[in-house]
Design an enzyme around this catalytic site. Sequence first.
Site, PDB file in Angstrom:
ATOM      1  N   THR A  60       0.589  -0.830  -0.483  1.00 31.59           N
ATOM      2  CA  THR A  60       0.306  -0.216  -0.039  1.00 31.59           C
ATOM      3  C   THR A  60       0.926   1.109   0.407  1.00 31.59           C
ATOM      4  OG1 THR A  60      -1.935  -1.403   1.321  1.00 31.59           O
ATOM      5  CG2 THR A  60      -1.673   0.998   1.234  1.00 31.59           C
ATOM      6  N   TYR A 146       4.066 -12.311   6.211  1.00 31.54           N
ATOM      7  CA  TYR A 146       2.681 -12.086   5.419  1.00 31.54           C
ATOM      8  C   TYR A 146       2.833 -13.082   4.051  1.00 31.54           C
ATOM      9  CZ  TYR A 146      -0.045  -8.413   2.440  1.00 31.54           C
ATOM     10  OH  TYR A 146      -0.463  -8.463   1.544  1.00 31.54           O
ATOM     11  N   LYS A 174       0.080 -12.141   8.928  1.00 30.49           N
ATOM     12  CA  LYS A 174      -0.984 -11.348   7.903  1.00 30.49           C
ATOM     13  C   LYS A 174      -1.335 -12.751   7.256  1.00 30.49           C
ATOM     14  CE  LYS A 174      -1.540  -7.457   4.956  1.00 30.49           C
ATOM     15  NZ  LYS A 174      -1.543  -5.990   4.651  1.00 30.49           N
ATOM     16  N   ILE A 213      -4.438  -5.817   9.512  1.00 26.01           N
ATOM     17  CA  ILE A 213      -3.993  -4.797   9.136  1.00 26.01           C
ATOM     18  C   ILE A 213      -3.981  -4.382   7.707  1.00 26.01           C
ATOM     19  CG2 ILE A 213      -0.953  -4.437   8.173  1.00 26.01           C
ATOM     20  CD1 ILE A 213      -0.242  -6.858   9.340  1.00 26.01           C
TER      21      ILE A 213
END
Length: 317
Positions: A60, A146, A174, A213
């Site tokens: 992001t 992640y 995540k 998240i």
Amino acid sequence: MRSLEVKNRTSAEDIKSLRLITAIKTPYLPDGRFDLEAYDDLVNMQIQNGAEGVIVGGTTGEGQLMSWDEHIMLIGHTVNCFGGSIKVIGNTGSNSTREAIHATEQGFAVGMHAALHINPYYGKTSREGLVSHFDSVLPMGPTIIYNVPSRTGQDIPPLVINTVAQSSNLAGVKECVGNDRIEQYTDNGIVVWSGNDDQCHDARWSHGATGVISVTSNLIPGLMRELMFGGKNPSLNAKLLPLIEWLFQEPNPIGLNTALAQLWVVRPVFRLPYVPLPLAKRVEFVNLVNEIGRENFVGKKDVQVLDDDDFILVGRY
């Protein structure tokens, strides 16, 4: 002579308790350099609205478009300005173990509280290689792994997570595969954050996730905090789903970048290859803001539909 002072480092336990972590956007000046003034405002808005952590330089935040010098500078800047108010989690992962080790060393050296690590993408490796990759960085400090197969092209199987979970530095995972996978981990005592905003309410309240998240919390941090802290709230979740769907109609962070520009909290500058959503979608966003309530979104200026000519696309930066 080496100092005998022991640095007060964050532990994995400190990270495990975080409910709302925002994958923070990186804003730009017209020449493509970081707009640190706008960035500081974004982080401050997260703190004021109850976010407990930020991911710096994640997907992001467009870490994939940064040099490592930019990346580590932004982590250090965030720690220096906000580290006492919010946990700073630096995305120092890479598909190169050598790069991941070096970046993670630098990230902890500038004070980040935890690292975010992806599995090697494109040049994929075996399960044994995944374990070796994560084992190379886990000793350095608190770590979130992640798993997002839609981006990496490879799922991190539970066998790998269960193996590396023997490290006391694994804060958690995540997880973007879905809520069944999340529950599989939480049933075994592994901390998990949902990586899917559209599933995070159910992940938190029905499947054992610690929190989320989030991308959407860049826009509506207060409402996302309510979703994670306020108990099961299907009506609020349903109210937010159209916005979440709008955000992810194109690969993240295209929707988020477009939205934040329309809210006038960042300049309408895109580092290529990202480009803004088309005009019809920009009109849709204004309608969504009005439906949810402008007061729930970051910034104070009226939301506007930007014209194509308002956006600046930068290929050299």
